[in-house]
Design a protein around this motif. Structure first.
Motif, mmCIF file in Angstrom:
data_model
loop_
_atom_site.group_PDB
_atom_site.id
_atom_site.type_symbol
_atom_site.label_atom_id
_atom_site.label_comp_id
_atom_site.label_asym_id
_atom_site.label_seq_id
_atom_site.Cartn_x
_atom_site.Cartn_y
_atom_site.Cartn_z
ATOM 1 N N ASN A 291 63.204 47.520 8.541
ATOM 2 C CA ASN A 291 64.618 47.697 8.886
ATOM 3 C C ASN A 291 65.122 49.069 8.468
ATOM 4 O OD1 ASN A 291 64.739 45.108 9.935
ATOM 5 N ND2 ASN A 291 65.421 44.184 8.015
ATOM 6 N N LEU A 292 64.701 49.521 7.278
ATOM 7 C CA LEU A 292 65.122 50.852 6.821
ATOM 8 C C LEU A 292 64.563 51.952 7.717
ATOM 9 C CD1 LEU A 292 64.719 50.499 2.951
ATOM 10 C CD2 LEU A 292 66.846 50.610 4.247
ATOM 11 N N THR A 293 63.333 51.766 8.174
ATOM 12 C CA THR A 293 62.732 52.750 9.068
ATOM 13 C C THR A 293 63.487 52.823 10.386
ATOM 14 O OG1 THR A 293 60.552 52.346 8.083
ATOM 15 C CG2 THR A 293 60.602 53.432 10.230
ATOM 16 N N GLN A 294 63.836 51.648 10.932
ATOM 17 C CA GLN A 294 64.593 51.619 12.182
ATOM 18 C C GLN A 294 65.971 52.256 12.008
ATOM 19 O OE1 GLN A 294 63.349 50.668 15.168
ATOM 20 N NE2 GLN A 294 61.427 50.440 14.030
ATOM 21 N N GLU A 295 66.596 51.994 10.866
ATOM 22 C CA GLU A 295 67.911 52.590 10.604
ATOM 23 C C GLU A 295 67.801 54.108 10.481
ATOM 24 O OE1 GLU A 295 71.598 52.142 7.394
ATOM 25 O OE2 GLU A 295 69.868 50.775 7.355
ATOM 26 N N LYS A 296 66.732 54.558 9.845
ATOM 27 C CA LYS A 296 66.516 56.000 9.715
ATOM 28 C C LYS A 296 66.326 56.648 11.083
ATOM 29 C CE LYS A 296 63.319 59.343 7.675
ATOM 30 N NZ LYS A 296 62.089 59.498 6.878
ATOM 31 N N ILE A 297 65.591 55.974 11.961
ATOM 32 C CA ILE A 297 65.369 56.498 13.318
ATOM 33 C C ILE A 297 66.695 56.605 14.070
ATOM 34 C CG2 ILE A 297 64.310 55.978 15.550
ATOM 35 C CD1 ILE A 297 61.977 54.743 14.021
ATOM 36 N N LYS A 298 67.545 55.572 13.916
ATOM 37 C CA LYS A 298 68.848 55.595 14.602
ATOM 38 C C LYS A 298 69.728 56.721 14.069
ATOM 39 C CE LYS A 298 68.928 50.641 15.651
ATOM 40 N NZ LYS A 298 69.630 49.349 15.400
ATOM 41 N N LEU A 299 69.721 56.914 12.748
ATOM 42 C CA LEU A 299 70.525 57.988 12.159
ATOM 43 C C LEU A 299 70.046 59.365 12.630
ATOM 44 C CD1 LEU A 299 70.962 56.741 8.484
ATOM 45 C CD2 LEU A 299 72.741 56.956 10.226
ATOM 46 N N GLN A 300 68.732 59.531 12.720
ATOM 47 C CA GLN A 300 68.189 60.801 13.185
ATOM 48 C C GLN A 300 68.577 61.055 14.632
ATOM 49 O OE1 GLN A 300 66.476 63.026 11.240
ATOM 50 N NE2 GLN A 300 66.686 64.417 12.987
ATOM 51 N N ALA A 301 68.547 59.991 15.454
ATOM 52 C CA ALA A 301 68.934 60.136 16.857
ATOM 53 C C ALA A 301 70.415 60.501 16.973
ATOM 54 C CB ALA A 301 68.639 58.840 17.613
ATOM 55 N N SER A 302 71.255 59.870 16.123
ATOM 56 C CA SER A 302 72.691 60.182 16.146
ATOM 57 C C SER A 302 72.940 61.628 15.727
ATOM 58 C CB SER A 302 73.438 59.226 15.210
ATOM 59 O OG SER A 302 73.301 57.887 15.645
ATOM 60 N N LYS B 271 76.036 64.536 5.076
ATOM 61 C CA LYS B 271 76.141 63.075 5.102
ATOM 62 C C LYS B 271 74.810 62.437 5.476
ATOM 63 C CE LYS B 271 78.825 59.271 7.059
ATOM 64 N NZ LYS B 271 79.936 58.916 7.978
ATOM 65 N N LEU B 272 74.139 63.026 6.455
ATOM 66 C CA LEU B 272 72.848 62.479 6.871
ATOM 67 C C LEU B 272 71.800 62.637 5.768
ATOM 68 C CD1 LEU B 272 72.741 63.708 10.582
ATOM 69 C CD2 LEU B 272 72.965 61.353 9.780
ATOM 70 N N VAL B 273 71.835 63.773 5.079
ATOM 71 C CA VAL B 273 70.903 63.974 3.950
ATOM 72 C C VAL B 273 71.163 62.944 2.859
ATOM 73 C CG1 VAL B 273 70.276 65.542 2.074
ATOM 74 C CG2 VAL B 273 70.506 66.422 4.399
ATOM 75 N N GLU B 274 72.445 62.672 2.605
ATOM 76 C CA GLU B 274 72.797 61.676 1.590
ATOM 77 C C GLU B 274 72.302 60.290 1.991
ATOM 78 O OE1 GLU B 274 76.934 61.490 0.862
ATOM 79 O OE2 GLU B 274 76.800 59.897 -0.638
ATOM 80 N N ALA C 182 81.335 74.595 12.860
ATOM 81 C CA ALA C 182 80.231 74.790 11.927
ATOM 82 C C ALA C 182 80.441 73.953 10.668
ATOM 83 C CB ALA C 182 80.097 76.262 11.570
ATOM 84 N N SER C 183 81.697 73.869 10.230
ATOM 85 C CA SER C 183 82.008 73.051 9.063
ATOM 86 C C SER C 183 81.734 71.576 9.337
ATOM 87 C CB SER C 183 83.474 73.250 8.669
ATOM 88 O OG SER C 183 83.816 72.424 7.580
ATOM 89 N N VAL C 184 82.080 71.132 10.554
ATOM 90 C CA VAL C 184 81.817 69.737 10.933
ATOM 91 C C VAL C 184 80.311 69.456 10.918
ATOM 92 C CG1 VAL C 184 81.935 68.064 12.817
ATOM 93 C CG2 VAL C 184 83.930 69.486 12.271
ATOM 94 N N ILE C 185 79.557 70.405 11.507
ATOM 95 C CA ILE C 185 78.103 70.230 11.543
ATOM 96 C C ILE C 185 77.532 70.185 10.122
ATOM 97 C CG2 ILE C 185 75.926 71.314 12.231
ATOM 98 C CD1 ILE C 185 77.370 72.420 14.668
#
Length: 228
Positions: free
Chosen positions: A128-139, A193-196, A184-187
């Motif tokens: 489940n964590l792997t699938q969630e990580k894949i979804k976050l990377q896609a987002s 957030k994604l790193v966290e 750029a600030s948003v990015i």
């Protein structure tokens, strides 16, 4: 857990050793051989013959249930019909020892079941964590693409609307610059957030692996107690 029956008769062998003859309640009269452990001081063939083949019995040490640690003689034939357990060399353990062994083996079996269940649950969590990580990377990838497309569009519009008037040109440039800085600030914030989130996911996986290692250590400790 396998159990064995013994008749009440025991005898002192011709070589001064205790023997207790094993009996079975099965139709064929064969007593099943328990699981064994290696013992360099009690191995090889004995002078006692097995029931059917009349071959010298094999010396073994039980490592299962309430008979753990007891030496016995068993049929040495591996192919074809095996006579099973021939004779016990050691007498039965005292009742207190049998109770202790029974409890230890119950703990061991329960630990095996719990370990299997934990491994199954951990595999589900990791999946489940792997699938969630894949979804976050896609987002994240989609967000970066959308922001880049927006920047390209703003640059294109600024280029089309550019006029000789230096004041207006500077004004538009400032607007585009401010927009670029904001985007750029948003990015940057999204990346943080994604790193966290990625760090939290990795910490969760590390915790699961730590629990698995602790479980292995407990099982090894139980096995060490049984080996003693």
């Amino acid at each position: 857990m396998v159990s064995w029956s013994e008749d009440s008769g025991s005898s002192e062998g011709s070589h001064g050793r205790y023997y207790q003859h094993a009996t079975s309640g099965s139709d064929d009269g064969i007593v099943q051989i328990p699981a064994t452990t290696d013992d360099s001081e009690f191995e090889g063939k004995d002078y006692v013959l097995c029931h059917e083949h009349r071959k010298r019995a094999e010396r073994l040490v039980a490592f299962e249930g309430i008979h753990t640690g007891r030496r016995f003689l068993a049929c040495i034939v591996k192919d074809g019909k095996n006579c099973g357990l021939v004779e016990w060399v050691d007498p039965s353990w005292p009742a207190t020892m049998e109770n202790a062994l029974s409890k230890l083996w119950d703990i061991y079996e329960e630990s095996k079941r719990n370990r299997t269940e934990d491994n199954l649950m951990n595999s589900f969590v990791v999946h489940n964590l792997t699938q969630e990580k894949i979804k976050l990377q896609a987002s994240y990838d989609k967000l970066v693409g959308d922001v880049q497309a927006l920047l390209d569009e703003n640059e294109r519009r600024a280029h089309m609307e550019r006029k000789p008037d230096e004041s207006k040109l500077q004004e538009k440039y400032d607007v585009v610059k401010n927009l670029t800085v904001s985007q750029a600030s948003v990015i940057r914030n999204m990346k943080l957030k994604l790193v966290e989130e990625k760090t939290k996911l990795q910490a969760h996986v590390d915790e699961i692996e730590k629990v698995v290692e602790q479980t292995k250590a407990k099982l090894n400790g139980i096995k060490a107690i049984l080996d003693e």
